[in-house]
Design a protein around this motif. Structure first.
Motif, PDB file in Angstrom:
ATOM      1  N   HIS A 309       0.920  -1.253   0.232  1.00 10.52           N
ATOM      2  CA  HIS A 309       0.107  -0.388  -0.442  1.00 10.52           C
ATOM      3  C   HIS A 309       0.988   1.562  -0.036  1.00 10.52           C
ATOM      4  N   GLN A 311       3.457   3.527  -1.554  1.00  8.82           N
ATOM      5  CA  GLN A 311       4.526   4.432  -2.987  1.00  8.82           C
ATOM      6  C   GLN A 311       5.397   5.158  -2.395  1.00  8.82           C
ATOM      7  N   HIS A 315       3.852   8.344  -0.036  1.00  7.91           N
ATOM      8  CA  HIS A 315       3.518   8.025   0.708  1.00  7.91           C
ATOM      9  C   HIS A 315       4.393   7.878   2.313  1.00  7.91           C
ATOM     10  N   ALA A 345      -1.051  12.705   0.561  1.00  7.00           N
ATOM     11  CA  ALA A 345      -1.648  11.552  -0.195  1.00  7.00           C
ATOM     12  C   ALA A 345      -2.122  10.327   0.519  1.00  7.00           C
ATOM     13  N   ALA A 346      -1.177   9.687   1.761  1.00  9.87           N
ATOM     14  CA  ALA A 346      -0.953   8.458   2.428  1.00  9.87           C
ATOM     15  C   ALA A 346      -2.658   8.667   3.143  1.00  9.87           C
ATOM     16  N   GLN A 348      -4.673   9.318   1.627  1.00  8.12           N
ATOM     17  CA  GLN A 348      -6.232   9.386  -0.046  1.00  8.12           C
ATOM     18  C   GLN A 348      -6.521   8.046   0.234  1.00  8.12           C
ATOM     19  N   ALA A 349      -4.729   7.027  -0.035  1.00  8.27           N
ATOM     20  CA  ALA A 349      -4.246   5.775  -0.844  1.00  8.27           C
ATOM     21  C   ALA A 349      -4.884   5.065   0.188  1.00  8.27           C
ATOM     22  N   VAL A 350      -5.840   5.014   1.427  1.00  5.16           N
ATOM     23  CA  VAL A 350      -5.852   3.603   2.294  1.00  5.16           C
ATOM     24  C   VAL A 350      -7.671   4.200   2.466  1.00  5.16           C
TER      25      VAL A 350
END
Length: 383
Positions: A309, A311, A315, A345-346, A348-350
């Protein structure tokens, strides 16, 4: 459907396995299934024994070197009586201790399909506790355990490939999720940060057991390297374990907050600026997702939850070796602009990782095992 879950750790114990098992149990219940949990009796459970019809308590003993944790003693007769009365369509065995072995033997004798959970790298622990010659033996013991079931559930594609190559049969990936409403940047707490004396320097956090298998020497070295660039940096430890006393004595400037639960844990996560996770012995690492959901850039090694998860450069940072881990900790810790960009960004990523989907996938796996075994379904969920 009726499902039984057998586990040797469960809240109020605080560890990744206990919390994951409880989330799976609650997810099945939310889907309309009947669930019976079999686990060791804890001191905190004594008043609830007579009240909890959904839990079967068995005898346990303290885990050596972890006085706050227990393991279940063999309970074959009790398990067979439980399964005979409850008639589960399938069972999930979450831990490889004596209770887990008893559960698999009982399930096999009674023709009940069983899935096992590969949650802990006991083979890797052999290195951390100065027993490297025992690593292959430990892996063989774990393979023998898991291959007694009809499926071994793992959280990542990497671990699935690794175990299949090592002779584990029927390895199935069951992804993990995170509660992004609970872990949220909005829980950042100025009062808590003031208590830590956090000024302009970044707050670096570690959440987890304070024990040898967590590779904590690297964490300390990475923080000290960052501190040379940012003298005001603070290192906050959330959790407890056998190495806490020695670390506190050797590093009086470290901040030890002990075990945190619920809303308090969410506040601690969100109030940090950088999360360092140096462990190399995790099967996943739920704390990685919790940090990301909290908007905290993370430095971790390129495996487990981080590989799935996180990147690199977006993140947080993925390290391939110790010098890279330290360099990334210094680079992110000393650059607030980069951290602010990564924090958003972190998070949003999860946001797409929903616990309800994990419960649905878990349900499907167990349902499939019951169908394969030709079990007459005791109850069909309406969810």
């Amino acid at each position: 459907m009726r499902y039984a879950i057998v586990t040797e750790t469960y809240p109020p114990e605080v560890n990744g396995v206990a919390l994951t098992v409880r989330a799976l149990e609650r997810g099945l219940r939310a889907r309309g299934h009947q669930v019976r949990v079999v686990r060791p009796l804890l001191a905190a459970d004594e008043e609830a024994v007579a009240e909890d019809a959904d839990t079967v308590f068995v005898r346990g003993a303290a885990l050596p070197r972890y006085p706050g944790l227990r393991f279940g003693l063999p309970a074959g007769r009790r398990l067979r009586a439980c399964f005979d009365a409850f008639t589960p369509d399938a069972i999930y065995v979450a831990t490889e201790g004596p209770l887990g072995w008893s559960a698999l033997r009982a399930a096999r004798a009674m023709g009940i399909p069983a899935a096992t959970g590969f949650h802990t790298r006991f083979d890797r622990y052999m290195r951390d506790y100065a027993l490297p010659s025992m690593e292959k033996l430990a892996l063989g013991w774990m393979r023998s355990f898991h291959n007694r079931g009809q499926a071994t559930l793992v959280p990542t594609r990497q671990l699935q490939d690794e175990l299949q190559s090592a002779g584990f049969a029927n390895v199935v990936r069951l992804a993990r999720a995170v509660d992004t409403q609970h872990f949220d940047p909005t829980h950042r707490d100025a009062v808590l940060r003031a208590h830590w004396c956090a000024g302009d320097g970044p707050v670096v956090m570690h959440v987890g057991r304070i024990a040898a298998e967590k590779n904590l020497d690297l964490l300390v070295r990475a923080f000290r390297a960052l501190q040379q660039q940012c003298p005001g940096a603070r290192l906050v430890w959330v959790g407890d374990g056998p190495q806490r006393a020695a670390l506190a004595a050797a590093h009086p400037d470290f901040i030890f907050c002990g075990v945190q639960r619920g809303a308090a844990l969410a506040r601690h996560f969100a109030s940090a600026d950088l999360f360092l996770f140096p462990s190399l012995s995790e099967t996943f690492g739920n704390v990685t997702l919790e940090a990301m959901a909290s908007g905290v850039p993370t430095v971790a090694f390129d495996y487990g939850a981080a590989r799935e998860h996180l990147q690199d450069g977006v993140h947080g940072a993925l390290a391939s070796d110790e010098p890279g881990f330290i360099a990334s900790a210094v680079a992110l810790g000393s650059d607030p602009v980069m951290r602010a960009r990564m924090a958003q960004a972190a998070r949003q990523a999860v946001l797409h990782l929903h616990p309800a989907q994990v419960a649905a996938d878990f349900d499907q796996i167990l349902h499939h095992l019951a169908d394969q075994a030709g079990r007459p379904h005791a109850h069909v969920a309406t969810a």
